[in-house]
Design a protein around this motif. Structure first.
Motif, short mmCIF file in Angstrom:
data_model
loop_
_atom_site.label_atom_id
_atom_site.label_comp_id
_atom_site.label_asym_id
_atom_site.label_seq_id
_atom_site.Cartn_x
_atom_site.Cartn_y
_atom_site.Cartn_z
N GLU A 172 -4.11 -3.06 2.80
CA GLU A 172 -3.21 -1.94 2.52
C GLU A 172 -3.73 -0.64 3.13
OE1 GLU A 172 -2.04 -1.72 -1.59
OE2 GLU A 172 -0.58 -3.30 -1.19
N LEU A 173 -5.06 -0.51 3.20
CA LEU A 173 -5.64 0.69 3.79
C LEU A 173 -5.31 0.75 5.28
CD1 LEU A 173 -7.11 2.57 1.99
CD2 LEU A 173 -9.26 1.68 2.79
N TYR A 180 1.40 5.64 8.99
CA TYR A 180 1.36 7.07 9.27
C TYR A 180 0.96 7.34 10.71
CZ TYR A 180 1.90 7.40 4.30
OH TYR A 180 2.39 7.27 3.04
N GLN A 282 -13.59 2.17 -7.05
CA GLN A 282 -12.51 2.83 -7.76
C GLN A 282 -13.04 3.78 -8.82
OE1 GLN A 282 -9.38 2.72 -6.70
NE2 GLN A 282 -10.23 1.51 -5.06
N SER B 67 6.85 -8.83 -0.24
CA SER B 67 6.04 -7.89 0.53
C SER B 67 6.20 -8.12 2.02
CB SER B 67 4.57 -8.03 0.14
OG SER B 67 4.39 -7.57 -1.16
N ILE B 100 5.11 4.38 2.94
CA ILE B 100 4.95 3.33 1.95
C ILE B 100 4.04 3.83 0.83
CG2 ILE B 100 4.17 0.98 1.49
CD1 ILE B 100 4.62 0.27 4.33
N PHE B 102 1.70 2.27 -1.90
CA PHE B 102 1.11 0.94 -2.07
C PHE B 102 0.73 0.66 -3.52
CE2 PHE B 102 0.33 2.09 2.32
CZ PHE B 102 0.67 0.93 2.99
N GLN B 103 0.68 -0.64 -3.82
CA GLN B 103 0.27 -1.06 -5.15
C GLN B 103 -1.16 -0.62 -5.45
OE1 GLN B 103 0.24 -5.30 -5.57
NE2 GLN B 103 0.05 -5.22 -7.78
N SER B 104 -2.04 -0.77 -4.45
CA SER B 104 -3.45 -0.43 -4.66
C SER B 104 -3.71 1.03 -4.32
CB SER B 104 -4.32 -1.31 -3.79
OG SER B 104 -4.07 -1.01 -2.43
N ALA B 106 -4.09 2.62 -1.83
CA ALA B 106 -4.54 2.71 -0.44
C ALA B 106 -4.92 4.13 -0.04
CB ALA B 106 -3.50 2.13 0.53
N LEU B 107 -5.64 4.81 -0.92
CA LEU B 107 -6.15 6.14 -0.56
C LEU B 107 -7.50 5.97 0.11
CD1 LEU B 107 -5.37 7.97 -3.91
CD2 LEU B 107 -4.03 8.01 -1.83
N PHE B 108 -7.86 6.90 0.98
CA PHE B 108 -9.18 6.85 1.60
C PHE B 108 -10.18 7.48 0.64
CE2 PHE B 108 -6.05 7.16 5.06
CZ PHE B 108 -6.28 5.92 5.65
N PRO B 109 -11.09 6.69 0.07
CA PRO B 109 -11.95 7.23 -0.99
C PRO B 109 -12.90 8.30 -0.49
CG PRO B 109 -12.50 4.94 -0.52
CD PRO B 109 -11.33 5.28 0.32
N LYS B 153 -11.75 8.78 -6.47
CA LYS B 153 -12.43 8.02 -7.52
C LYS B 153 -12.67 8.84 -8.78
CE LYS B 153 -16.53 8.29 -4.72
NZ LYS B 153 -17.41 7.46 -3.93
N ARG B 160 -4.08 8.99 -9.24
CA ARG B 160 -4.28 8.46 -7.89
C ARG B 160 -2.95 8.08 -7.27
NH1 ARG B 160 -8.80 4.17 -8.78
NH2 ARG B 160 -9.82 5.54 -10.29
N GLY B 164 -0.88 9.12 -3.94
CA GLY B 164 -0.18 8.18 -3.06
C GLY B 164 1.24 8.64 -2.78
N ARG B 167 1.16 11.76 -0.51
CA ARG B 167 0.89 11.41 0.88
C ARG B 167 2.13 10.80 1.54
NH1 ARG B 167 -3.62 7.07 2.36
NH2 ARG B 167 -2.06 5.77 1.40
N ALA B 168 2.86 10.00 0.75
CA ALA B 168 4.04 9.36 1.30
C ALA B 168 5.15 10.39 1.53
CB ALA B 168 4.53 8.26 0.37
N ASP B 179 5.73 -0.56 -2.67
CA ASP B 179 5.33 -1.95 -2.87
C ASP B 179 4.67 -2.09 -4.24
OD1 ASP B 179 4.75 -4.56 -2.54
OD2 ASP B 179 3.25 -4.30 -0.97
#
Lengths: 594, 467
Positions: A172-173, A180, A282, B67, B100, B102-104, B106-109, B153, B160, B164, B167-168, B179
């Motif tokens: 997903e990342l 984008y 996380q 998906s 999109i 995302f479910q997770s 998908a951020l850049f930590p 985090k 979070r 997301g 950002r979208a 998703d």
């Protein structure tokens, strides 16, 4: 406290940042800093360059005065640094290509696997001779030889780490980056490099530690009457040991330890603390490495402003250019869609295939010529090589068994006892960080005095270099055994044997195997200089493959050198495949905790 | 396609009016080629379009390719056949403006909240000042004022996902794809975020033209969507596609609402009346439909879960609506459907029209003690599951009473994707071990004869007398 200061008050800063551009007071200080750093770097290059080009003479005199030590230490550090930078760039490039080029991926990874397990030191004599022949002045050849050798010793695990990091980026990342429309550069800077940072940092530490091992070996390399030594810590220690100058030996070792401790404090700790933000997690973990130096760097207004005036505008420009370059996404994506098909008809593709074909032919020709060399090897020499191989094999295994025999009980004791661990671990770390090759002349001197020979000496050297890998892994393994398992053993009154057989040994097994694999590789490497060493104008040697390799180089018998190197590489790769890999797999499946 | 003929007179469902589409998929399908003649069909040819002004929800059980379909519609993944159009232009050559969530998340930590939101604008080469202005504005819109310097985090899951969303939305997408955006959040947070999203959409705070939501939560779909598409699986295909015209705000307790939820459960649990026609490839190779194949797909349910479900059905007097069961268990369809399918496959449960009814064997199974349960399970498994039957026979026919896993892996590989093959084997091992049909030696990767079975076969004469 977690927020880096540069982001903590952004709304207010917007205007503030603009005014800073006009404010001239402390950019001046900054300019001074930059100028200072620039001058320092320039001077370093000048010193190295003057020495490189100035000493065309074949004889190198190594001073034993402690006053010469800072300069020698500086030379050694520069060599390590250059080789490391080269390795880092190459590793990232190699890993990147391997991860994204489907055609070469399998080949490149297989190559990594083999290159990682070949004992690099077996190429030491060959590389040195080649480099001396290749470069106009002898000294620069030896210098290049040392850097190339350190490079080949440390690059592979870094490349592998970067490759596997890219491959394991969460789907997903990477989809977010695609949707984008990140450019390749932005993808590399914001996704791939940060994601692989932690792996690269840890592997860099391992690599640089290994680099010291090779550097010491290179610096004190003498073959018969030919002197390949380089001015540096290694040659200093060797000369001091050769003349029995104990004061100089002590100074040399102290410098060595000081450099290693300083590297740890000034380079690795800040880097580890900094890389903490790249952890892909996380939730925030509790404990982390702290570094006052990093704190200082991050909070220095000067550095931040430097960044804002140089890197940031530069980056903005690049990103804008990249985005403009893609103004017409239709054309680009169209090209991408048909790219694979069109590739074959483009002239550049033809050129590429041509280069590939020429390279292949050249490789085949060279390999054929090398094999032709082997025909000159006599039967008796082959027997000699195999006898040596058996002896070295035995020696490597004896050193492994000896190392395991003392490190397992000690490591488990340390791992089970947190208080002991607090005292023992830093000490062991310092002991381990002194490259075994640096200690070798000293050790040999002592053995010669006590009447021991090269046979014992070489095993001792192997032990010196390899035991630490096992010890640290055993400690980590013992610490990883969950305390409830230990409590079960106590609760049911397990006997000592039962406790070791059902709890401790299976618990540390995966760690033990990891340590043994690394140790075995290190021991093979060490055999090259451990079995054939020149001290006090005499050559000490024993029966072994390493001795065969060194002696063959000494007398210029390249066919023997080649055959012996092939035998050694084959043995190591075979042992890895047949012994270590199955054990590794067993550790990964059956004995994995959790 | 499943036609809900009995529902067409219902005022809450209407047929879809024709409108110019933003994204239109024409006969898109996805399959994976196998080394042999077969290929594994993931999604059969599907037509789909997204028009301006609607929230489309895509519902379906796991393995229906939700998906995958989303990724084809966004242009992230290329269909194996068919074409996706963006404003009637092939999507590969169009200037697509989508995002999109995302479910997770998908951020850049390693980037701060602000940097995360700025990243897409940076990719477009926007000037730093403008970039920052827009990012801060969108962060304020999603309620993240004051969090711009934080790292992901440090935030809670809900916060979070707000990042997301920010950002979208910062790129002002024409179509916003989501998703399963709320499934990693707790119930209350998800509810809160859903209503805020709906508010942004209804007040036209965001310039987004359409929202496409993939979910496995039926209530979520009914709560948000103007249009619901239900997918079936093996291979993925559209079961039904209808418009929801319940007024907002929608009340979960309203009759129209529960009726619609019940209807979707019925569609999901009812086997297709007519399976979609088998597609033909361009080269004339036959595409295999998994239902027509040798092995039935084992639902990934654990025996304990099956027993638990049967007991629950018994408590509900042996028969109840599946959605009510799901409600009782606080399960989403992805959790419940495999268990229902497994119970149905083993003949413990009968499903008709969204109702689950326990069979006599099912009743006996639920009421028995563990050894008898295992026996019933064993009989049902051997009778109904081809793979288990074959494993048992293979073991019996070998002199050393053991068969490598590889053998069945290769056989299943012909029919399932690699990932699914592994899951099928895992489930088979799980069921076989529970039923004591066989055991599995994990270190040698071999199926071996179960100890208990071994003893039993030796003691067979006595067992017969007992019986």
């Amino acid at each position: 406290m977690r927020f880096p200061e540069s982001f903590s008050n952004i709304p207010g800063r917007e205007t503030f940042a603009r005014s800073q551009v006009l404010q001239r007071s402390w950019p001046f200080v900054l300019d001074m800093c930059v100028a200072g750093i620039g001058l320092a770097c320039f001077y370093g290059i000048v010193v190295i360059g003057r020495y490189w080009f100035g000493h065309a003479t074949s004889e190198i005199v190594i001073s034993q005065s402690p006053r010469a030590l800072p300069l020698y230490a500086f030379y050694s550090v520069v060599r390590i640094g250059l080789a490391y930078l080269l390795s880092l760039v190459f590793a990232v490039g190699y890993g990147y290509v391997a991860a994204y080029n489907k055609r070469f991926e399998a080949l490149m990874i297989a190559g990594l696997d083999i290159l990682q397990s070949i004992p690099v030191l077996s190429f030491l004599p060959g590389v040195m001779l080649a480099m001396v022949a290749l470069f106009p002045t002898r000294q620069i050849g030896v210098e290049m030889g040392a850097i190339v050798l350190i490079f080949t010793g440390q690059v592979w695990n870094m490349a592998f780490s970067f490759y596997s990091s890219i491959k394991s980026i969460p789907r997903e990342l990477s989809e977010a980056a695609s949707i984008y429309q990140f450019s390749r550069l932005q993808r590399l800077v914001q996704l791939e490099l940060p994601y692989s940072a932690i792996g690269l940092v840890w592997n860099s530490m391992v690599s640089v530690a290994g680099g010291w091992f090779f550097l010491m070996a290179c610096e004190m390399f003498v073959l018969g009457t030919r002197d390949f030594r380089l001015p540096g810590l290694g040659s200093y220690l060797q000369t001091a040991a050769g003349t029995g100058n104990y004061v100089a030996i002590t100074w040399g070792l102290l410098t060595m330890i000081a450099i290693i401790v300083a590297t740890d404090q000034l380079v690795w700790r800040p880097v580890i603390a900094w890389s903490d933000k790249f952890k892909f997690e996380q939730v925030e973990s509790g404990s982390r490495v702290r570094s006052p130096l990093l704190h200082m760097l991050q909070h220095s207004r000067g550095l931040r402003s430097l960044r804002e005036h140089t890197v940031v505008p530069l980056g903005e420009g690049v990103y804008r250019r990249l985005a403009e370059g893609r103004k017409d996404p239709a054309a680009e994506t169209l090209a991408k869609a048909t790219g694979t098909r069109a590739m074959r008809f483009r002239p550049s593709a033809v050129l590429r295939w041509g280069v590939l074909a020429v390279a292949t032919v050249a490789v085949i020709y060279a390999a054929w010529e090398a094999l032709a060399l082997l025909r000159e090897v006599h039967g008796s020499q082959v027997g000699e090589i195999f006898k040596g191989a058996a002896a070295t094999f035995l020696r490597v295994n004896v050193s492994l068994v000896l190392a395991a025999a003392w490190t397992i009980p000690v490591g488990v004791a340390i791992g089970f006892n947190p208080r002991l661990a607090r005292i023992a671990q830093p000490l062991a770390q310092i002991a381990a960080s002194v490259p075994a090759t640096a200690l070798f002349p000293v050790l040999l001197l002592a053995l010669v005095r006590l009447g021991g020979g090269m046979g014992i000496g070489s095993v001792a050297l192997m032990l010196l270099g390899t035991q630490w890998y096992i010890l640290f892994n055993v400690i980590a393994g013992a610490m990883a055994i969950p305390s409830d398992l230990k409590e079960v053993a106590t609760l049911f009154h397990f006997t000592t044997v039962q406790r070791w057989k059902t709890v401790i040994l299976p618990g540390i097994f995966p760690f033990l195997i990891t340590g043994m694999v690394t140790a075995s590789g290190g021991a093979w490497n060490a055999s090259i200089i451990a079995e054939y060493f020149r001290l006090k104008n005499q050559t000490l040697q024993t029966v072994g493959l390493g001795a065969v390799i060194s002696a063959a180089t000494d007398s210029g018998q390249f066919q023997i050198l080649l055959l012996a190197t092939i035998v050694m590489a084959t043995m190591v790769v075979t042992i890895n495949r047949l012994v270590w890999r199955p054990l590794y797999r067993l550790a990964e499946t059956r004995y994995k905790l959790g | 396609m499943y036609k809900p003929s009995q529902f067409t007179e219902n005022p809450y469902f209407t047929t879809i009016p024709m409108q110019p589409a933003i994204i239109r998929a024409e006969r898109v399908e996805k399959y994976y080629a196998q080394p042999s003649e077969n290929r594994i069909q993931v999604i059969s040819p599907t037509d789909l379009s997204i028009t301006a002004g609607e929230i489309v929800a895509l519902l379906g059980p796991s393995g229906s390719g939700k998906s995958t379909l989303l990724r084809m519609l966004t242009g992230l993944s290329t269909p194996s056949a068919g074409e996706v159009y963006w404003h009637e232009q092939p999507i590969a050559t169009a200037k697509v403006n989508v995002s999109i969530v995302f479910q997770s998340f998908a951020l850049f930590p390693w980037l701060s909240v602000l940097e995360n939101v700025e990243a897409p604008l940076k990719a477009r080469g926007m000037e730093a000042a403008e970039r920052r202005k827009r990012s801060l504005k969108i962060l304020a819109t999603v309620g993240l004022d004051g969090f711009q310097a934080a790292y992901p985090k440090e935030l809670s899951g809900g916060m979070r996902q707000r990042v997301g969303f920010a950002r979208a939305l910062v790129v002002e997408p024409e179509v916003l794809f989501m998703d399963e955006p709320f499934s990693a959040l707790d119930v209350l947070t998800a509810e809160n975020l859903r209503s805020e999203l709906l508010e942004l959409w209804q007040n036209k705070t965001i310039p987004t033209q359409a929202i496409f939501l993939v979910t496995h939560n039926i209530e979520e779909a009914v709560l948000l969507a103007d249009r619901i598409i239900v997918l079936g699986r093996n291979p993925g295909h559209v079961r039904t596609d209808f418009r929801v015209s319940i007024q907002h705000p929608r009340d979960r307790k309203a009759t129209a609402f529960t009726q619609l939820v019940d209807y979707i459960y019925k569609v999901l649990t009812q086997p297709d009346a007519q399976p979609p026609a088998l597609p033909q490839t361009a080269t004339g190779k036959r595409v295999r439909d998994q239902r027509a194949m040798h092995y039935q797909m084992l639902p990934h349910a654990r025996p304990g879960g099956i027993a638990g479900l049967l007991e629950l059905v018994l408590d509900h007097n042996g028969k109840d609506d599946i959605y009510r069961l799901a409600d009782d268990l606080a399960f989403e369809i992805d959790d419940l459907l495999p268990i229902v399918d497994a119970a149905q496959l083993l003949g413990f449960l009968k499903v008709t029209e969204g109702d689950a009814e326990i069979t006599p064997t099912g009743t006996e199974y639920a009421n028995s003690e563990i050894l008898r349960q295992k026996e019933l399970f064993r009989n049902a498994a051997v009778q109904n599951v081809l793979l288990l039957r074959q494993i048992v026979r293979a073991i019996e026919s070998k002199s050393d009473r053991s068969v490598p896993e590889e053998f069945f892996h290769d056989v299943l590989d012909e029919q399932f994707s690699e990932e699914e093959t592994l899951r099928q084997l895992e489930t088979a091992i799980n069921w076989g071990r529970y039923a004591e049909l066989f055991d599995f030696d994990a270190s040698r990767r071999r199926f071996i004869q179960s100890e208990a079975l071994h003893h039993e076969s030796e003691a067979a004469p006595t067992a017969e007398i007992d019986a």
